[in-house]
Scaffold this motif. Structure first.
Motif, short mmCIF file in Angstrom:
data_model
loop_
_atom_site.label_atom_id
_atom_site.label_comp_id
_atom_site.label_asym_id
_atom_site.label_seq_id
_atom_site.Cartn_x
_atom_site.Cartn_y
_atom_site.Cartn_z
N PHE A 108 0.82 -1.19 0.00
CA PHE A 108 0.00 0.00 0.00
C PHE A 108 0.87 1.26 0.00
CE2 PHE A 108 -2.91 3.02 2.24
CZ PHE A 108 -3.75 3.18 1.16
N VAL A 110 3.76 1.59 -1.33
CA VAL A 110 4.25 1.77 -2.71
C VAL A 110 3.17 2.43 -3.56
CG1 VAL A 110 5.04 0.58 -4.78
CG2 VAL A 110 5.84 -0.16 -2.54
N LEU A 111 1.93 1.95 -3.40
CA LEU A 111 0.80 2.52 -4.15
C LEU A 111 0.67 4.02 -3.89
CD1 LEU A 111 -2.37 0.25 -4.02
CD2 LEU A 111 -1.13 1.07 -6.01
N ILE A 112 0.78 4.37 -2.61
CA ILE A 112 0.61 5.78 -2.24
C ILE A 112 1.73 6.62 -2.86
CG2 ILE A 112 0.70 7.38 -0.30
CD1 ILE A 112 -0.54 5.04 1.35
N ILE A 113 2.95 6.07 -2.81
CA ILE A 113 4.08 6.82 -3.37
C ILE A 113 3.91 6.98 -4.88
CG2 ILE A 113 6.55 6.72 -3.81
CD1 ILE A 113 6.82 5.48 -1.00
N GLU A 115 1.20 7.14 -6.45
CA GLU A 115 0.15 8.13 -6.67
C GLU A 115 0.72 9.53 -6.45
OE1 GLU A 115 -2.92 10.60 -6.96
OE2 GLU A 115 -1.98 10.45 -5.01
N LEU A 116 1.48 9.67 -5.35
CA LEU A 116 2.01 10.98 -5.00
C LEU A 116 2.96 11.51 -6.06
CD1 LEU A 116 2.66 10.74 -1.17
CD2 LEU A 116 1.14 12.33 -2.36
N THR A 117 3.75 10.59 -6.64
CA THR A 117 4.72 11.03 -7.63
C THR A 117 4.10 11.20 -9.00
OG1 THR A 117 5.28 8.72 -7.92
CG2 THR A 117 6.72 9.99 -6.49
N GLY A 118 2.83 10.88 -9.11
CA GLY A 118 2.14 11.11 -10.37
C GLY A 118 2.31 9.98 -11.36
N ILE A 120 0.85 7.08 -11.09
CA ILE A 120 -0.56 6.80 -11.34
C ILE A 120 -1.34 7.99 -10.82
CG2 ILE A 120 -0.46 4.28 -11.34
CD1 ILE A 120 -1.23 4.33 -8.38
N ASP A 121 -2.42 8.29 -11.46
CA ASP A 121 -3.23 9.43 -11.01
C ASP A 121 -4.69 9.00 -10.96
OD1 ASP A 121 -4.38 11.74 -10.33
OD2 ASP A 121 -3.72 12.89 -12.07
N ILE A 122 -5.15 8.72 -9.73
CA ILE A 122 -6.51 8.20 -9.60
C ILE A 122 -7.54 9.32 -9.65
CG2 ILE A 122 -5.78 6.20 -8.28
CD1 ILE A 122 -6.81 7.69 -5.80
N PHE A 123 -7.07 10.56 -9.61
CA PHE A 123 -8.04 11.65 -9.52
C PHE A 123 -8.30 12.33 -10.86
CE2 PHE A 123 -5.71 11.43 -5.47
CZ PHE A 123 -6.74 10.88 -4.72
N LEU B 16 12.35 3.36 -3.18
CA LEU B 16 11.36 3.98 -2.31
C LEU B 16 11.80 5.37 -1.90
CD1 LEU B 16 9.99 1.34 0.23
CD2 LEU B 16 8.78 2.53 -1.58
N VAL B 26 6.74 17.29 -5.64
CA VAL B 26 5.44 17.52 -6.26
C VAL B 26 4.51 18.14 -5.22
CG1 VAL B 26 3.50 16.43 -7.44
CG2 VAL B 26 5.80 15.49 -7.66
N ARG B 28 0.87 19.06 -4.17
CA ARG B 28 -0.51 18.75 -4.53
C ARG B 28 -1.42 19.56 -3.64
NH1 ARG B 28 -1.77 13.35 -7.36
NH2 ARG B 28 -0.13 13.45 -8.91
N TYR B 134 -6.18 -2.30 -0.03
CA TYR B 134 -4.78 -1.96 0.20
C TYR B 134 -3.84 -2.76 -0.69
CZ TYR B 134 -6.99 -0.23 4.46
OH TYR B 134 -7.82 0.39 5.34
N VAL B 176 -6.66 6.84 -2.18
CA VAL B 176 -5.99 5.75 -2.90
C VAL B 176 -6.65 4.43 -2.54
CG1 VAL B 176 -3.85 4.44 -3.13
CG2 VAL B 176 -3.78 6.94 -3.13
N HIS B 179 -10.40 4.45 -3.76
CA HIS B 179 -10.49 4.35 -5.21
C HIS B 179 -10.23 2.91 -5.66
CE1 HIS B 179 -10.16 5.64 -9.39
NE2 HIS B 179 -9.15 4.81 -9.47
#
Lengths: 126, 333
Positions: A108, A110-113, A115-118, A120-123, B16, B26, B28, B134, B176, B179
């Motif tokens: 999770f 990794v997923l968040i990172i 997303e944060l780095t762009g 992936i963009d879920i929004f 990481l 970035v 946001r 998750y 996240v 979604h």
């Protein structure tokens, strides 16, 4: 006069069918339930046959998934045709909310990172 | 071998770390302020929401108990395990989560899949049950949690989740997980409440599902709320009419069905139910007036079959006894 087993079988099937017809008749000689008048339901166009198949399917799967017969009875009885159909179609893979363990936590993060780095963009507007 | 594993771990850590550094670059915008519906408070926390620490895999029963007890229903997670938990799936399915509240005289409602609906419900004082994922699309890890508040200033959501009574989640992190869980959320309603964010069709579907096992009094409350909020929806009137009919208030039922039919003259259900109510009220002549125009050679649906059946009964009532229609028949609606 002795009846053959086949004849008994056929009579059994027929009497169940006739009994069902009688019940359907009795149910229609009255007001119609609101559930049958809501657009979403009408579009789904439930046939009696399909709902019986769905019911049997859900029952079989629930038993396979470790519930005893009494629990299966109670749970199937509390679902309507639309809900039974949804379960019958996808009970093995539909999301089942359970637990989160530490390994999941790592994925999770990794997923968040990402997303944060762009990456992936879920929004983004789809 | 050991060395190689260590090398991999180092590379992973580097990846990481660099991603983390990148993310720091970035900027946001905060998330919640941009999704606050008009009139919603800047910060909400529903402190009084109960908390049930979950046992292994049993976030479904725990989260559901949280919502049900918050709506004054009497239950516990333990009582809900046999209702929604599936041992082989080590979890609970959405369909059964939505069906369960009906057993407690409550309606359930799945929210539209946007953040505004969640915030609107919280602002209206209602905790929201959400599905989180998750994991990854090919390796999903599902979890139910209850959102009890948000703070636009810190851009955070407040949750009851797992074994934690109070958890703050950054809005983006929350998004996240939500979604990837399909943006699924539900609320539990007492009969008579409608969700702040309700769509009339979805609410009426949920009220119609509720009708089957509910008392006429509860069913009346649920549809009366719909009549007040969406008076142009024929199904709202039909639902209230049916609750009146089941309670034995035939004249009230006839008036509600008549209103539905006035809004939508093609509504066969309203026509059938009105005719049936008139028949029960001893007004078969008026019932026949309604059904005279209806002609099917062969009924194409259970609804059409029901209408033909009602007409048969009406005609039988007219021929068996010479009926002089009581005067109240013409003054019903």
């Amino acid at each position: 006069m002795k009846h053959s087993p086949w004849r008994k079988f056929a009579v059994g099937i027929l009497s169940v069918a006739i009994l069902n017809m009688g019940m359907a008749g009795a149910a229609s000689a009255a007001i119609v339930d609101t559930a049958e008048l809501v657009t979403a339901d009408r579009a789904a166009d439930m046939s009696v046959v399909r709902s019986q198949l769905d019911r049997a399917e859900v029952r079989a799967q629930m038993e396979k998934m470790g519930l005893d017969a009494a629990a299966v009875d109670r749970r199937v009885a509390s679902l309507n045709d639309r809900e039974l159909h949804r379960l019958a179609v996808d009970m093995q893979n539909a999301p089942a909310g359970g637990d989160a363990v530490w390994l999941v936590g790592a994925v999770f993060i990794v997923l968040i990172i990402l997303e944060l780095t762009g990456v992936i963009d879920i929004f983004k507007k789809t | 071998m050991k060395k190689r594993a260590a090398g991999l771990a180092a590379r992973f850590t580097f990846l990481l770390a660099s991603a983390g550094l990148l993310s720091a670059c970035v900027t946001r915008e905060p998330f919640i302020p941009g999704h606050l519906p008009a009139g919603a408070q800047r910060a909400v926390e529903l402190d009084a929401t109960p908390f049930f620490s979950q046992d292994k895999y049993q976030c479904g029963p725990a989260a559901l108990a949280t919502l049900l007890v918050a709506s004054n229903a009497d239950t516990t997670p333990e009582a809900l395990v046999p209702v929604v938990y599936l041992p082989a799936r080590k979890g609970s399915l959405q369909v059964e989560m939505l069906a369960a509240p009906r057993k407690f005289g409550r309606l359930s409602y799945a929210l539209s899949r946007n953040l505004e609906s969640v915030i609107e419900e919280l602002a209206a004082g209602r905790p929201v049950l959400v599905l989180h994922n998750y994991g990854l699309s090919f390796w999903p890890r599902w979890h139910y949690a209850v959102v009890i508040g948000y703070d636009a200033a810190t851009d955070r959501f407040i949750l009851r989740s797992g074994k934690k009574r109070r958890q703050e989640w950054r809005a983006r992190t929350f998004m996240v997980a939500w979604h990837h869980g399909g943006r699924w959320a539900m609320v539990v309603l007492r009969p008579g409440e409608t969700p702040a964010s309700a769509d009339p069709t979805l609410y009426l579907q949920s009220a119609a599902d509720f009708e089957r096992g509910a008392s006429p009094a509860d069913s009346r409350l649920a549809f009366d709320a719909a009549v007040q909020r969406w008076p142009a929806e024929p199904v709202a009137w039909i639902g209230r009419g049916t609750a009146e009919y089941r309670a034995g208030n035939l004249a009230n039922a006839a008036r509600d069905y008549a209103t539905a039919l006035r809004i939508d003259p093609n509504n066969l259900g309203a026509r059938n139910n009105l005719a049936q109510s008139l028949l029960d009220l001893g007004c078969p002549a008026r019932a026949l007036e309604l059904l005279r125009a209806v002609k099917f050679d062969a009924p194409a649906s259970p609804l059409e079959a029901a209408v033909l059946d009602t007409r048969k009964h009406v005609e039988a009532a007219l021929t068996s006894t010479p009926v002089v229609e009581p005067s109240r028949c013409s003054s019903l609606f």
